[in-house]
Structures are given as C-alpha cells and as structure tokens.
Design a protein around this motif. Structure first.
Motif, PDB file in Angstrom:
ATOM      1  N   LEU A  97       0.828  -1.203   0.000  1.00  0.00           N
ATOM      2  CA  LEU A  97       0.000   0.000   0.000  1.00  0.00           C
ATOM      3  C   LEU A  97       0.867   1.261   0.000  1.00  0.00           C
ATOM      4  N   GLU A  98       1.906   1.262   0.821  1.00  0.00           N
ATOM      5  CA  GLU A  98       2.798   2.431   0.903  1.00  0.00           C
ATOM      6  C   GLU A  98       3.534   2.658  -0.416  1.00  0.00           C
ATOM      7  N   ASP A  99       3.990   1.584  -1.054  1.00  0.00           N
ATOM      8  CA  ASP A  99       4.679   1.719  -2.342  1.00  0.00           C
ATOM      9  C   ASP A  99       3.760   2.354  -3.381  1.00  0.00           C
ATOM     10  N   GLU A 100       2.517   1.886  -3.428  1.00  0.00           N
ATOM     11  CA  GLU A 100       1.566   2.442  -4.394  1.00  0.00           C
ATOM     12  C   GLU A 100       1.248   3.891  -4.048  1.00  0.00           C
ATOM     13  N   ALA A 101       1.092   4.191  -2.759  1.00  0.00           N
ATOM     14  CA  ALA A 101       0.818   5.572  -2.349  1.00  0.00           C
ATOM     15  C   ALA A 101       1.957   6.495  -2.777  1.00  0.00           C
ATOM     16  N   LEU A 102       3.181   6.055  -2.551  1.00  0.00           N
ATOM     17  CA  LEU A 102       4.341   6.852  -2.933  1.00  0.00           C
ATOM     18  C   LEU A 102       4.367   7.077  -4.450  1.00  0.00           C
ATOM     19  N   SER A 103       4.015   6.062  -5.212  1.00  0.00           N
ATOM     20  CA  SER A 103       4.002   6.211  -6.674  1.00  0.00           C
ATOM     21  C   SER A 103       2.914   7.178  -7.136  1.00  0.00           C
ATOM     22  N   ARG A 104       1.958   7.448  -6.241  1.00  0.00           N
ATOM     23  CA  ARG A 104       0.874   8.393  -6.561  1.00  0.00           C
ATOM     24  C   ARG A 104       1.065   9.716  -5.806  1.00  0.00           C
TER      25      ARG A 104
END
Length: 160
Positions: A97-104
């Motif tokens: 979830l954090e990786d995807e949030a960072l990518s957004r």
C-alpha cells in the motif's frame, strides 16, 4: 503462497472482509468510537485498495489508503482473517500500500486505530508509524490512537 493485488472496493470478496472487520470492531468499541468508512462510495482516483489472496484465490486480507490530494493519505480498513494471521501478511500488505501511495505522490500516511487492537498497534509501530495527535476529521478519543509515517523513496533506487 499469497498474492497481493489492487481490486475494486465493490468486489464481493472485499465486502465480505469489511463486514468481518466491522463485526470485530463493533464488539470492541461503541458506535461513536468506530470510524467506519464506506470505501465503495469513494472515487477510484482517491483510493488505493489491495487484497491478499491465498493459493486458492480466497481473499484473506485487505487494506486501503484514501488519498487526500495534498500529498497525504489515510490508512483504512486493514484486516487479516484470523486464520491467516502470524504470517507477516500485515507487514507485506502495508508495504504494498505504501509503495503504491508513494508512486501516486503521497508522502505521508496517517491512521486512526483503536487502543484495544494491540496487534494492529504493534504492526503499525513495527512498520515505522509514530504516535501523533488527532487529525481532521477526528477529535481526540480515549479509545483511539493516531499515527503517522513519512514515506520516502528507497535511496538505493533513487541513486540509479
């Protein structure tokens, strides 16, 4: 073996996990201290929702980050089915979830959790979340803890 994928908040498997989470939290806290959010009512552009599936493709866990559009997000609806706990699925889910949030372009994730959910509090602490004061739209609540984590890109990847 488990897999983590992004899925719709309207998927029946997600709705089943959320219903189990709501029942669990309803047993622990009074209604005014249960900050439930209908993820299916949110626009897809402001929601990261992931599900953990086992080898038989049964949904055994889920979690979401609601993006606020200002570089912050709120962790919501993190739940691992009790039969699948103790396998570090929570840590793996939070990292995804954090990786995807960072990518957004989300640099900070906040959350509210209950004081009676000791395993969840330990999970968040182990994953780098620190206690903080209540944040909008919440008010201080003796049954709630508020936490936050700054997301940073992996320095090794940034150097490439």
């Amino acid at each position: 073996m488990y897999s983590i994928t992004s899925e719709s908040a309207r998927h029946p498997d997600i709705l089943k996990l959320i219903a189990a989470l709501d029942r669990y939290q309803g047993e622990l806290y009074p209604a005014e201290s249960n900050h439930l959010l209908d993820l299916a009512a949110l626009p897809d552009t402001s929601l990261i929702l992931m599900v953990i599936r086992d080898q038989q493709l049964r949904a055994v866990g889920c979690g979401a980050i609601v993006l606020n559009g200002d570089g912050t997000g709120e962790m919501k609806r993190v739940y691992i089915d009790p039969a699948h706990r103790g396998q570090h699925l929570g840590e793996t889910l939070l990292a995804a979830l954090e990786d995807e949030a960072l990518s957004r372009h989300c640099h900070t994730v906040r959350l509210e959790t209950g004081i009676k959910q000791r395993a969840a509090v330990r999970l968040y602490e182990q994953c780098g979340y620190d206690l903080r004061p209540a944040f909008a739209p919440y008010a201080e609540d003796p049954l709630s803890l508020f936490m936050e984590k700054a997301l940073v890109e992996d320095v090794r990847l940034a150097a490439l």
